[in-house]
Enzyme design. Structure first.
Site, mmCIF file in Angstrom:
data_model
loop_
_atom_site.group_PDB
_atom_site.id
_atom_site.type_symbol
_atom_site.label_atom_id
_atom_site.label_comp_id
_atom_site.label_asym_id
_atom_site.label_seq_id
_atom_site.Cartn_x
_atom_site.Cartn_y
_atom_site.Cartn_z
ATOM 1 N N HIS A 59 0.988 -1.078 0.128
ATOM 2 C CA HIS A 59 0.161 0.012 -0.187
ATOM 3 C C HIS A 59 0.759 1.283 0.014
ATOM 4 O O HIS A 59 0.450 2.159 -0.544
ATOM 5 C CB HIS A 59 -0.861 0.031 1.409
ATOM 6 C CG HIS A 59 -2.075 -0.939 1.005
ATOM 7 N ND1 HIS A 59 -3.130 -0.612 1.661
ATOM 8 C CD2 HIS A 59 -2.333 -2.046 0.170
ATOM 9 C CE1 HIS A 59 -4.386 -1.917 1.280
ATOM 10 N NE2 HIS A 59 -3.447 -2.476 0.555
ATOM 11 N N ASP A 60 1.930 1.129 0.708
ATOM 12 C CA ASP A 60 3.058 2.295 0.674
ATOM 13 C C ASP A 60 3.335 2.485 -0.855
ATOM 14 O O ASP A 60 3.390 3.548 -1.579
ATOM 15 C CB ASP A 60 4.185 2.287 1.457
ATOM 16 C CG ASP A 60 5.108 3.552 1.407
ATOM 17 O OD1 ASP A 60 4.423 4.619 1.213
ATOM 18 O OD2 ASP A 60 6.272 3.182 1.665
#
Ligand code: HEM
Ligand SMILES: *[C@@H]1O[C@H](CO)[C@@H](O)[C@H](O)[C@H]1NC(C)=O
Ligand SMILES: *[C@@H]1O[C@H](CO)[C@@H](O)[C@H](O)[C@H]1NC(C)=O
Length: 319
Positions: A61-62
């Site tokens: 997700h980063d």
């Protein structure tokens, strides 16, 4: 010896995966950095294996949103009230933030202002993979990322494919980040650990016609409300066979139609990805190596450096 292995493994990777990043980046400036992060991840995973699952997902997700720059860690402020953290794919499901805070605290005490939060996420995802796979998934993480200052909630919806995605959406979403179809299939094996909220699958897997196995569907109907709400949204494990182990059980589950998401089941909707699923189900050691390689590749997505970005003092706030 270790150095030679590192050099060779870097040489074998795609050039892009090593771009500007270096294994052992903190060797001179903060020699204990990786050990300090590892200790915090180990402590957290011992207490709750789920936090390790959260850290592996956190890297994804980063990196897919604004690059691997710790933009996912920023808390809302009056200057930026809607950061990525509040985007639907992250809120309320993403976990592991406290582990990153603890790791950052430890490295700041040892070497203030040196180790970026984005490198800590990558180290932590590596360590969680190692610990949750009983040391079978083992790899070095090139470092030298800088932390970003932009973090926008709605960007998460643009770049993170949702659980209702079909195969073409998954493939194009990964391609947009320089990741291949095989990388996507290989990394989906992370759905052999951790949990999901009922809201991520009830609508399209239980309330509609789907290919989910009848016994799993009836189990899930017992655990999930027919219409989950924010106030009533329980969680279930992703892998009902080896729920706390990062392993190739995910692919066996795909073949047995015992997976939670449309996006998991979609891997069987084309011959090419179906073949990859069958190979990963059959050859665990080969999947473990591919998973390690794909994690390193993902961890090099849109990396900031060369004067763009900063080493944050507190992972939750820009400097
Ligand atoms: C291929 C596209 C992907 C989709 C559509 C997807 C979707 C999801 C969803 C909906 C959840 C459950 C969230 C919740 O309701 O609590 C989840 C959990 C998880 N995902 Fe993915 N995911 C994908 C790829 C990945 C990748 C690339 C990784 C990492 C390599 C990953 C690692 C995880 C992990 C470890 C969990 C469990 C998290 C926890 O227990 O806190 N996923 N994923
Ligand atoms: C973000 O997305 C939400 C929901 O789709 C929408 O209501 C909102 O207007 C968007 N905000 C911006 C700044 O684009
Ligand atoms: C996949 O989903 C996208 C977005 O919902 C849709 O536009 C596309 O037509 C779908 N593709 C197939 C092959 O079903």
């Amino acid at each position: 010896m270790a150095k030679l292995v590192i050099l060779i493994s870097c040489a074998l990777l795609l050039a892009a995966a090593c771009h500007g990043l270096q294994v052992g980046y903190y060797q001179k400036t903060c020699p204990n950095a990786e050990a300090l992060v590892h200790a915090q991840v180990k402590k957290a995973v011992r207490a709750d294996a789920g936090s390790g699952a959260g850290l592996i997902r956190m890297l994804f997700h980063d990196c897919f949103v604004e690059g691997c720059d710790a933009s996912v860690l920023l808390d809302p402020t009056s200057a930026n009230p809607q950061p990525e953290k509040l985007g639907a794919p992250n809120n309320p499901s993403l976990r592991g933030y406290e582990v990153i805070d603890a790791a950052k605290g430890a490295v700041e005490r040892a070497c203030p202002g040196v180790v970026s939060c984005s490198d800590i996420i990558a180290f932590a995802a590596r360590d969680a993979s190692y610990l949750l796979s009983d040391a079978r998934v083992s790899f070095h993480v090139p470092a030298g990322r800088l932390d970003g200052r932009r973090s926008v909630a709605n960007d998460t919806l643009l770049f993170l494919p949702g659980p209702s995605s079909n195969l073409s959406t998954l493939v194009s979403g990964f391609a947009a980040k320089g990741m291949s179809t095989e990388d996507m299939v290989v990394l989906s094996g992370a759905h052999s650990i951790g949990r999901s909220h009922c809201s991520s699958f009830v609508q399209d897997r239980l309330a509609s016609q789907s290919d989910i196995s009848v016994p799993l569907a009836s189990l899930l109907r017992q655990r999930c409300p027919a219409s989950p709400t924010t106030a009533n949204d329980p969680t279930v494990v992703q892998d009902f066979v080896t729920p706390r182990k990062l392993d190739n059980q995910f692919y066996r589950n795909v073949l047995a139609r015992r997976v939670l998401f449309t996006s998991d089941a979609a891997l069987l909707t084309a011959p090419g990805t179906g073949k990859m699923v069958r190979a990963n189900a059959k050859f665990p050691a080969s999947w473990e190596k591919k998973f390690a390689r794909a994690m390193v590749k993902m961890a090099a997505t849109g990396v900031k450096g060369n004067g763009v970005g900063e080493v944050r003092k507190n992972c939750r706030f820009v400097n």
